[in-house]
Design an enzyme around this catalytic site. Structure first.
Site, PDB file in Angstrom:
ATOM      1  N   TYR A  39      -3.415 -15.740 -24.821  1.00 53.17           N
ATOM      2  CA  TYR A  39      -2.960 -14.691 -23.907  1.00 53.17           C
ATOM      3  C   TYR A  39      -1.642 -15.049 -23.236  1.00 53.17           C
ATOM      4  O   TYR A  39      -1.172 -16.178 -23.337  1.00 53.17           O
ATOM      5  CB  TYR A  39      -4.041 -14.349 -22.883  1.00 53.17           C
ATOM      6  CG  TYR A  39      -4.114 -15.233 -21.646  1.00 53.17           C
ATOM      7  CD1 TYR A  39      -4.742 -16.468 -21.682  1.00 53.17           C
ATOM      8  CD2 TYR A  39      -3.568 -14.810 -20.439  1.00 53.17           C
ATOM      9  CE1 TYR A  39      -4.822 -17.265 -20.546  1.00 53.17           C
ATOM     10  CE2 TYR A  39      -3.655 -15.598 -19.294  1.00 53.17           C
ATOM     11  CZ  TYR A  39      -4.282 -16.821 -19.349  1.00 53.17           C
ATOM     12  OH  TYR A  39      -4.359 -17.600 -18.231  1.00 53.17           O
ATOM     13  N   ARG A  58       6.194 -17.256 -26.630  1.00 57.21           N
ATOM     14  CA  ARG A  58       5.127 -18.249 -26.402  1.00 57.21           C
ATOM     15  C   ARG A  58       3.798 -17.737 -26.950  1.00 57.21           C
ATOM     16  O   ARG A  58       3.023 -18.501 -27.528  1.00 57.21           O
ATOM     17  CB  ARG A  58       5.014 -18.594 -24.908  1.00 57.21           C
ATOM     18  CG  ARG A  58       4.055 -19.755 -24.653  1.00 57.21           C
ATOM     19  CD  ARG A  58       4.085 -20.259 -23.223  1.00 57.21           C
ATOM     20  NE  ARG A  58       3.595 -19.281 -22.271  1.00 57.21           N
ATOM     21  CZ  ARG A  58       3.597 -19.455 -20.947  1.00 57.21           C
ATOM     22  NH1 ARG A  58       4.088 -20.580 -20.433  1.00 57.21           N
ATOM     23  NH2 ARG A  58       3.136 -18.531 -20.139  1.00 57.21           N
ATOM     24  N   ARG A 111     -13.313 -15.999 -40.729  1.00 54.27           N
ATOM     25  CA  ARG A 111     -13.340 -14.972 -41.784  1.00 54.27           C
ATOM     26  C   ARG A 111     -14.305 -13.841 -41.438  1.00 54.27           C
ATOM     27  O   ARG A 111     -14.298 -12.792 -42.074  1.00 54.27           O
ATOM     28  CB  ARG A 111     -13.706 -15.606 -43.130  1.00 54.27           C
ATOM     29  CG  ARG A 111     -12.614 -16.520 -43.676  1.00 54.27           C
ATOM     30  CD  ARG A 111     -13.071 -17.286 -44.891  1.00 54.27           C
ATOM     31  NE  ARG A 111     -14.238 -18.124 -44.582  1.00 54.27           N
ATOM     32  CZ  ARG A 111     -14.820 -18.954 -45.446  1.00 54.27           C
ATOM     33  NH1 ARG A 111     -14.345 -19.062 -46.670  1.00 54.27           N
ATOM     34  NH2 ARG A 111     -15.863 -19.670 -45.092  1.00 54.27           N
ATOM     35  N   LYS A 156      -1.643 -21.339 -24.958  1.00 55.14           N
ATOM     36  CA  LYS A 156      -2.245 -20.587 -23.839  1.00 55.14           C
ATOM     37  C   LYS A 156      -3.464 -19.841 -24.386  1.00 55.14           C
ATOM     38  O   LYS A 156      -3.398 -18.657 -24.711  1.00 55.14           O
ATOM     39  CB  LYS A 156      -1.209 -19.647 -23.216  1.00 55.14           C
ATOM     40  CG  LYS A 156      -1.555 -19.260 -21.791  1.00 55.14           C
ATOM     41  CD  LYS A 156      -0.327 -18.758 -21.065  1.00 55.14           C
ATOM     42  CE  LYS A 156      -0.641 -18.070 -19.763  1.00 55.14           C
ATOM     43  NZ  LYS A 156      -1.510 -18.770 -18.843  1.00 55.14           N
ATOM     44  N   GLU A 189      -1.065 -30.880 -14.174  1.00 57.37           N
ATOM     45  CA  GLU A 189      -0.759 -29.559 -13.609  1.00 57.37           C
ATOM     46  C   GLU A 189      -1.965 -29.082 -12.800  1.00 57.37           C
ATOM     47  O   GLU A 189      -3.002 -29.739 -12.769  1.00 57.37           O
ATOM     48  CB  GLU A 189      -0.409 -28.567 -14.725  1.00 57.37           C
ATOM     49  CG  GLU A 189      -1.505 -28.396 -15.766  1.00 57.37           C
ATOM     50  CD  GLU A 189      -1.072 -27.579 -16.976  1.00 57.37           C
ATOM     51  OE1 GLU A 189      -0.101 -26.824 -16.881  1.00 57.37           O
ATOM     52  OE2 GLU A 189      -1.740 -27.697 -18.024  1.00 57.37           O
TER      53      GLU A 189
HETATM   54  N1  PXG Z   1      -0.178 -24.234 -16.308  1.00 56.28           N
HETATM   55  C1  PXG Z   1      -1.254 -23.511 -16.679  1.00 56.28           C
HETATM   56  C2  PXG Z   1      -2.478 -24.207 -17.091  1.00 56.28           C
HETATM   57  C3  PXG Z   1      -1.190 -22.112 -16.642  1.00 56.28           C
HETATM   58  O1  PXG Z   1      -2.248 -21.388 -17.005  1.00 56.28           O
HETATM   59  C4  PXG Z   1       1.088 -22.277 -15.840  1.00 56.28           C
HETATM   60  C5  PXG Z   1       0.977 -23.654 -15.911  1.00 56.28           C
HETATM   61  C6  PXG Z   1       2.399 -21.656 -15.445  1.00 56.28           C
HETATM   62  O2  PXG Z   1       3.008 -21.030 -16.555  1.00 56.28           O
HETATM   63  P1  PXG Z   1       4.001 -19.802 -16.395  1.00 56.28           P
HETATM   64  O3  PXG Z   1       4.499 -19.567 -17.760  1.00 56.28           O
HETATM   65  O4  PXG Z   1       3.197 -18.652 -15.853  1.00 56.28           O
HETATM   66  O5  PXG Z   1       5.067 -20.244 -15.468  1.00 56.28           O
HETATM   67  C7  PXG Z   1      -0.015 -21.487 -16.211  1.00 56.28           C
HETATM   68  C8  PXG Z   1       0.096 -19.995 -16.138  1.00 56.28           C
HETATM   69  C9  PXG Z   1      -4.158 -15.798 -14.843  1.00 56.28           C
HETATM   70  C10 PXG Z   1      -2.805 -16.335 -14.872  1.00 56.28           C
HETATM   71  O6  PXG Z   1      -4.487 -15.027 -13.929  1.00 56.28           O
HETATM   72  C11 PXG Z   1      -2.589 -17.583 -15.402  1.00 56.28           C
HETATM   73  C12 PXG Z   1      -1.308 -18.081 -15.458  1.00 56.28           C
HETATM   74  C13 PXG Z   1      -0.252 -17.344 -14.964  1.00 56.28           C
HETATM   75  C14 PXG Z   1      -0.486 -16.081 -14.432  1.00 56.28           C
HETATM   76  C15 PXG Z   1      -1.765 -15.569 -14.370  1.00 56.28           C
HETATM   77  O7  PXG Z   1      -4.931 -16.096 -15.747  1.00 56.28           O
HETATM   78  N2  PXG Z   1      -1.149 -19.352 -15.982  1.00 56.28           N
END
Ligand code: PXG
Length: 298
Positions: A39, A58, A111, A156, A189
Site C-alpha cells: 500500500y 514506491r 496462483r 510497504k 524507526e
Molecule cells: N516508516 C514506516 C514503518 C512507515 O509505515 C514511514 C516510515 C514514513 O514514510 P513516508 O513515505 O510516509 O514519509 C511510514 C509511513 C497509515 C499510514 O495510516 C502509514 C504511513 C504513512 C501514512 C499513513 O497506515 N507510514
C-alpha cells in the site's frame, strides 16, 4: 473536515468508483486473509498531491518485490488518484492506495488469485499528532523492527503487525509513539515514521540499509537539511545518541514532521521544540504547497 460533510465519499475499487458504503472487497481477498499486498499513503495540500510520482514509484517497487502485478499503468494510477480526490471534492486530504493479491480460494498459493485487487480511497485527515506543532513523548519499544531477511521493511506491505504491536505498547505506556530498534540494536524507526537526531548542528538519520522504510518525507527532509546547509549523516544511530541528542524529530506522511521531546523518561535537549526542527518544518510547509513538488488536482 467541513469539506466533505454533506458529500458521499467515493472510492475506486477495481475499475469502478463506488460510494463508501458500497465499496467493498471479498472476504476471500488475500490482503484480508494473509496480509498479502502492498500500500501507499499520500497527502494532498491545497490541490497538489505531494510527491505523488514518488509514492507511485514506491508502490510499484513494493509490488514487484512481492510479485503482484499492477493491472493499470503508472499514468493510469496517477489519473485514478486525481479522480478520487476530485470526486470527493478534496483539495486537502489523505489518499490510500491498496494493492492486494486479490480474491481467491484459501491457501497461501498466489496462483489461487487470478486478479489483484486495487483500491484507491481518500478522505480528510488531520496530522497524526494534531494540527498544532508540539513535541510528543515516545518510548523505546521492546519489539525489534522486522529484519530485512524476514520481510524487508523497504516493502510497504499490508503486514503491519510489527508496527501495530509497537503502537499498542506506546498506548499502554501512555506515550504517543514507540521507537523500534533493528536486530543489531541500532535505532530503526517508529510505528509509522522515520527518525532524525540533531547534535551540535549535525543531523543524523538511520541509513536505509538498517532495516527501515525509505520514507518519502524522510527524503524530502534530507533534501531540506542539505539545502539549509546542515551536515547530514545517514548511518547507524545508537540509543545513547538518541537520549543525548539536542533535538529528535520524526517524519511521515501521516504525522508530517513532529519533534520528540521525551524518550523513555529522558527529556531530549531542553524539552522544547528545537531551532533546527523549526527551520525544517517552515521549508517543508513551503514545499508541500509548491506545484513543482507534486501533481496538481486541476
Ligand atoms: N516508516 C514506516 C514503518 C512507515 O509505515 C514511514 C516510515 C514514513 O514514510 P513516508 O513515505 O510516509 O514519509 C511510514 C509511513 C497509515 C499510514 O495510516 C502509514 C504511513 C504513512 C501514512 C499513513 O497506515 N507510514
Amino acid at each position: 473536515m467541513s469539506e466533505t460533510k454533506s458529500l458521499s465519499i467515493y472510492a475506486y475499487v477495481n475499475g469502478r468508483y463506488l460510494e463508501k458504503d458500497k465499496a467493498s472487497v471479498s472476504i476471500y481477498d488475500h490482503g484480508f486473509l494473509y496480509g498479502d499486498g502492498v500500500y501507499e499513503a499520500i497527502r494532498a495540500y491545497d490541490g497538489i498531491v505531494f510527491k505523488l510520482q514518488e509514492h507511485i514509484d514506491r508502490l510499484c517497487e513494493s509490488a514487484k518485490s512481492v510479485k503482484i502485478e499492477l493491472s493499470v499503468t503508472k499514468d493510469e494510477l496517477t489519473g485514478i488518484v486525481i479522480e478520487v480526490l476530485k470526486k470527493n471534492q478534496l483539495k486537502n486530504g489523505y489518499v490510500r492506495i491498496v494493492l492486494s493479491r486479490g480474491a481467491g480460494k484459501m491457501g497461501v498459493d498466489p496462483r489461487n488469485c487470478p486478479e489483484p485487487t486495487l483500491v484507491v480511497m481518500a478522505e480528510p485527515r488531520e496530522p497524526l499528532f494534531g494540527k498544532e506543532v508540539k513535541g510528543i513523548a515516545a518510548m523505546l519499544s521492546s519489539l525489534r523492527r522486522t529484519p530485512s531477511w524476514a520481510l524487508d521493511p523497504r516493502i510497504k506491505t499490508l503486514n503491519y503487525l510489527n508496527n501495530v504491536l509497537a503502537k499498542i505498547e506506546a498506548i499502554e505506556a501512555g506515550v504517543e509513539e514507540a521507537i523500534m530498534l533493528n536486530e543489531q540494536g541500532y535505532v530503526a524507526e517508529t510505528s509509522t515514521e522515520n527518525i532524525f537526531v540533531v547534535k551540535r548542528g549535525v543531523i543524523a538519520t538511520p541509513h536505509t540499509s538498517l532495516g527501515i522504510l525509505k520514507g518519502i518525507t524522510r527524503d524530502v527532509v534530507i533534501g531540506i537539511a542539505k539545502e539549509l546547509g546542515y551536515p547530514l549523516e545517514e548511518r547507524e544511530l545508537t540509543v545513547h545518541e538518541l537520549y543525548n541528542a539536542d533535538e529528535v524529530f520524526v517524519t511521515g506522511t501521516a504525522a508530517e514532521i513532529v519533534p520528540i521531546v521525551k524518550i523513555s523518561g529522558r527529556i531530549i535537549g531542553d524539552g522544547k521544540v528545537g531551532p533546527v526542527f523549526s527551520r525544517i518544518i517552515a521549508r517543508f510547509r513551503e514545499l508541500t504547497h509548491s506545484p513543482t513538488e507534486g501533481v496538481a488536482i486541476g
